[in-house]
Design a protein around this motif. Structure first.
Motif, PDB file in Angstrom:
ATOM      1  N   PHE A 209      19.324   2.911 -38.204  1.00  0.00           N
ATOM      2  CA  PHE A 209      19.745   2.302 -39.473  1.00  0.00           C
ATOM      3  C   PHE A 209      19.018   2.838 -40.708  1.00  0.00           C
ATOM      4  CE2 PHE A 209      15.932   0.150 -40.692  1.00  0.00           C
ATOM      5  CZ  PHE A 209      15.188   0.316 -39.545  1.00  0.00           C
ATOM      6  N   SER A 210      17.873   3.471 -40.545  1.00  0.00           N
ATOM      7  CA  SER A 210      16.975   3.677 -41.693  1.00  0.00           C
ATOM      8  C   SER A 210      17.608   4.533 -42.792  1.00  0.00           C
ATOM      9  CB  SER A 210      15.672   4.327 -41.221  1.00  0.00           C
ATOM     10  OG  SER A 210      14.904   4.714 -42.330  1.00  0.00           O
ATOM     11  N   ALA A 211      17.557   4.013 -44.031  1.00  0.00           N
ATOM     12  CA  ALA A 211      18.157   4.733 -45.168  1.00  0.00           C
ATOM     13  C   ALA A 211      17.125   5.580 -45.897  1.00  0.00           C
ATOM     14  CB  ALA A 211      18.742   3.710 -46.140  1.00  0.00           C
ATOM     15  N   GLY A 212      15.821   5.307 -45.629  1.00  0.00           N
ATOM     16  CA  GLY A 212      14.777   6.044 -46.345  1.00  0.00           C
ATOM     17  C   GLY A 212      14.398   5.402 -47.671  1.00  0.00           C
ATOM     18  N   THR A 213      14.790   4.146 -47.868  1.00  0.00           N
ATOM     19  CA  THR A 213      14.426   3.461 -49.128  1.00  0.00           C
ATOM     20  C   THR A 213      12.912   3.291 -49.222  1.00  0.00           C
ATOM     21  OG1 THR A 213      16.454   2.195 -48.873  1.00  0.00           O
ATOM     22  CG2 THR A 213      14.907   1.436 -50.557  1.00  0.00           C
ATOM     23  N   ARG A 214      12.316   2.800 -48.149  1.00  0.00           N
ATOM     24  CA  ARG A 214      10.866   2.541 -48.163  1.00  0.00           C
ATOM     25  C   ARG A 214      10.092   3.811 -48.518  1.00  0.00           C
ATOM     26  NH1 ARG A 214       9.771  -2.024 -47.838  1.00  0.00           N
ATOM     27  NH2 ARG A 214       9.687  -2.708 -45.683  1.00  0.00           N
TER      28      ARG A 214
ATOM     29  N   ALA B   6       6.378   5.703 -42.510  1.00  0.00           N
ATOM     30  CA  ALA B   6       7.463   4.748 -42.761  1.00  0.00           C
ATOM     31  C   ALA B   6       8.759   5.128 -42.047  1.00  0.00           C
ATOM     32  CB  ALA B   6       7.714   4.646 -44.265  1.00  0.00           C
ATOM     33  N   ALA B   7       8.809   6.303 -41.432  1.00  0.00           N
ATOM     34  CA  ALA B   7      10.064   6.707 -40.768  1.00  0.00           C
ATOM     35  C   ALA B   7      10.348   5.805 -39.571  1.00  0.00           C
ATOM     36  CB  ALA B   7       9.962   8.162 -40.314  1.00  0.00           C
ATOM     37  N   ALA B   8      11.625   5.644 -39.281  1.00  0.00           N
ATOM     38  CA  ALA B   8      12.038   4.873 -38.095  1.00  0.00           C
ATOM     39  C   ALA B   8      12.345   5.903 -37.004  1.00  0.00           C
ATOM     40  CB  ALA B   8      13.271   4.052 -38.414  1.00  0.00           C
ATOM     41  N   VAL B   9      11.382   6.068 -36.107  1.00  0.00           N
ATOM     42  CA  VAL B   9      11.451   7.168 -35.133  1.00  0.00           C
ATOM     43  C   VAL B   9      11.965   6.641 -33.800  1.00  0.00           C
ATOM     44  CG1 VAL B   9      10.066   8.930 -33.971  1.00  0.00           C
ATOM     45  CG2 VAL B   9       9.503   8.238 -36.315  1.00  0.00           C
TER      46      VAL B   9
ATOM     47  N   ASN C 281       7.344  -5.554 -40.682  1.00  0.00           N
ATOM     48  CA  ASN C 281       8.531  -6.006 -41.447  1.00  0.00           C
ATOM     49  C   ASN C 281       9.673  -6.311 -40.499  1.00  0.00           C
ATOM     50  OD1 ASN C 281       9.564  -2.759 -42.938  1.00  0.00           O
ATOM     51  ND2 ASN C 281       8.907  -3.213 -40.889  1.00  0.00           N
TER      52      ASN C 281
ATOM     53  N   PHE D  40       4.040   1.506 -40.048  1.00  0.00           N
ATOM     54  CA  PHE D  40       4.938   0.354 -40.180  1.00  0.00           C
ATOM     55  C   PHE D  40       5.404  -0.077 -38.796  1.00  0.00           C
ATOM     56  CE2 PHE D  40       5.864  -0.322 -44.667  1.00  0.00           C
ATOM     57  CZ  PHE D  40       5.272   0.803 -45.219  1.00  0.00           C
ATOM     58  N   LYS D  41       5.606  -1.367 -38.654  1.00  0.00           N
ATOM     59  CA  LYS D  41       6.138  -1.899 -37.399  1.00  0.00           C
ATOM     60  C   LYS D  41       7.382  -2.705 -37.747  1.00  0.00           C
ATOM     61  CE  LYS D  41       5.829  -2.645 -33.117  1.00  0.00           C
ATOM     62  NZ  LYS D  41       6.145  -1.441 -32.373  1.00  0.00           N
ATOM     63  N   LEU D  42       8.494  -2.310 -37.188  1.00  0.00           N
ATOM     64  CA  LEU D  42       9.742  -3.037 -37.453  1.00  0.00           C
ATOM     65  C   LEU D  42      10.118  -3.890 -36.250  1.00  0.00           C
ATOM     66  CD1 LEU D  42      12.391  -3.279 -39.282  1.00  0.00           C
ATOM     67  CD2 LEU D  42      13.379  -1.784 -37.571  1.00  0.00           C
TER      68      LEU D  42
ATOM     69  N   ARG E 218      13.230  -6.798 -44.925  1.00  0.00           N
ATOM     70  CA  ARG E 218      12.242  -5.750 -45.207  1.00  0.00           C
ATOM     71  C   ARG E 218      12.145  -5.367 -46.675  1.00  0.00           C
ATOM     72  NH1 ARG E 218      16.855  -3.063 -43.443  1.00  0.00           N
ATOM     73  NH2 ARG E 218      17.228  -0.949 -44.230  1.00  0.00           N
TER      74      ARG E 218
HETATM   75  O1  PAZ Z   1      14.212   3.296 -44.469  1.00  0.00           O
HETATM   76  P1  PAZ Z   1      14.464   1.848 -44.815  1.00  0.00           P
HETATM   77  O2  PAZ Z   1      13.926   1.510 -46.164  1.00  0.00           O
HETATM   78  O3  PAZ Z   1      15.900   1.489 -44.648  1.00  0.00           O
HETATM   79  O4  PAZ Z   1      13.672   0.967 -43.749  1.00  0.00           O
HETATM   80  C1  PAZ Z   1      12.251   1.024 -43.727  1.00  0.00           C
HETATM   81  C2  PAZ Z   1      11.716   0.830 -42.301  1.00  0.00           C
HETATM   82  C3  PAZ Z   1      12.163  -0.518 -41.772  1.00  0.00           C
HETATM   83  C4  PAZ Z   1      12.266   1.932 -41.394  1.00  0.00           C
HETATM   84  C5  PAZ Z   1      10.154   0.895 -42.353  1.00  0.00           C
HETATM   85  O5  PAZ Z   1       9.674  -0.100 -43.184  1.00  0.00           O
HETATM   86  C6  PAZ Z   1       9.566   0.750 -40.958  1.00  0.00           C
HETATM   87  O6  PAZ Z   1       9.326  -0.318 -40.482  1.00  0.00           O
HETATM   88  N1  PAZ Z   1       9.300   1.889 -40.274  1.00  0.00           N
HETATM   89  C7  PAZ Z   1       8.747   1.910 -38.915  1.00  0.00           C
HETATM   90  C8  PAZ Z   1       9.780   1.483 -37.910  1.00  0.00           C
HETATM   91  C9  PAZ Z   1       9.181   1.369 -36.505  1.00  0.00           C
HETATM   92  O7  PAZ Z   1       9.037   2.418 -35.888  1.00  0.00           O
HETATM   93  O8  PAZ Z   1       8.832   0.274 -36.051  1.00  0.00           O
END
Ligand code: PAZ
Length: 302
Positions: free
Chosen positions: A59-64, A170-173, A250, A222-224, A255
């Protein structure tokens, strides 16, 4: 599970890797003993065919990441922005929803100019962008696949091993991938029936960042989560396991206005108020200001 060393031994670097890393190396050399932040931003793709037509994405748009890059520049950092190709980029992000062509007008059938009512928004952003480029304070490097990301992350982190460096993950890997050796070479055909494939676990590199590659740097990850009941525990676990200086927790749906800053001795809840929202204050501005203070204390060993 495969170790990170095994992963790098069995997956060669992407074709543009040497160029990209040389760019980072030159940038780091130019900003020696200045504050530098490496920001990772956006999602990663996991191809399911070697000649990739289809891939698994997130889903990640790269806003963060892109918003934070602007605030780190404001805070005086030199910024290395590693982002998923086609995800949001600093400055440009302000214009993604409206067409660039609608902001321009043709003058005397000969030249082009920005419409008067658009100048107020465009000018300060363009100025900041040009200043950052002219003072060589900003570079950006795109990646696409999980494997591209893994190489760029390791290569860059290994160049950022000083207390002046901040690593902001901040990337969602993706946690899962298909090794190229197990992928179909060509586009999967529906006539062959539903595809069966096994996703492998991606080795955990979060620990390697602190323990092997950037031991001196200040590291923020970051932890999502999607379940609010898990957020705090999982973020604390991550802090404990990876020994980063700060983990920011978050939830998927909140988030953009709520995060938790979790450090070894403290948990701070950050909430963007309605007044903040009305005044256009983004959560990344608050996050970056807090991190700057913490990083300064870290540098001065307070
Ligand atoms: O890229 P975005 O703004 O849509 O979202 C930001 C995010 C949720 C990807 C970032 O804040 C984050 O939590 N990154 C780590 C994700 C994880 O691996 O848990």
């Amino acid at each position: 599970m495969e170790t990170h060393e095994e992963f790098y031994n069995t997956h060669p670097p992407p074709l543009n890797y040497e160029n990209d890393i040389t760019k980072v190396e030159n940038f780091v050399r130019c900003h020696k003993n200045e504050k530098i932040v490496l920001i990772t931003s956006g999602g990663t793709t996991v191809p399911i065919e070697q000649n990739t037509v289809r891939f698994v994405d997130n889903f990640s748009a790269g806003t963060r990441g892109s918003a934070s890059a602007e605030y780190f520049l404001d805070a005086g950092y030199a910024v290395i922005f590693i982002y998923r190709s086609k995800s949001l980029e600093p400055f440009v992000r302000h214009f993604v929803n409206d067409s660039l062509l609608d902001k321009l007008e043709i003058k005397n059938n000969k030249s082009i100019q920005v419409k008067e009512d658009k100048v107020e928004k465009l000018l300060p952003l363009l100025k900041k962008y040009k200043d950052a480029k002219a003072s060589n304070k900003f570079i950006s490097i795109p990646f696409t696949t999980l494997i591209d990301y893994m190489w760029l992350l390791r290569g860059s982190c290994m160049l950022l091993d000083s207390k002046y460096c901040l690593i902001y993950l901040a990337a969602a890997v993706s946690d899962f991938y298909i090794p190229p050796s197990e992928m179909a070479e060509h586009k999967l055909q529906s006539k062959d029936g539903p595809p069966v494939m096994t996703l492998h676990l991606v080795p955990k590199v979060m620990k390697a960042v602190t323990h092997n590659w950037s031991r001196q740097a200040y590291i923020v990850s970051f932890k999502l989560e999607t379940d609010s009941m898990l957020l705090e525990t999982k973020s604390k676990d991550a802090l404990h396991k990876y020994k980063h200086q700060l983990v920011i927790g978050n939830l998927l749906h909140s988030r953009k206005y709520n995060v938790k800053l979790i450090s070894p001795n403290d948990i701070e809840d950050i909430l963007v108020t309605d007044t903040n929202k009305k005044n256009g204050i983004e959560i990344e501005k608050i996050i970056v200001n807090k991190i700057k203070t913490k990083h300064d204390e870290f540098i001065n060993n307070i």
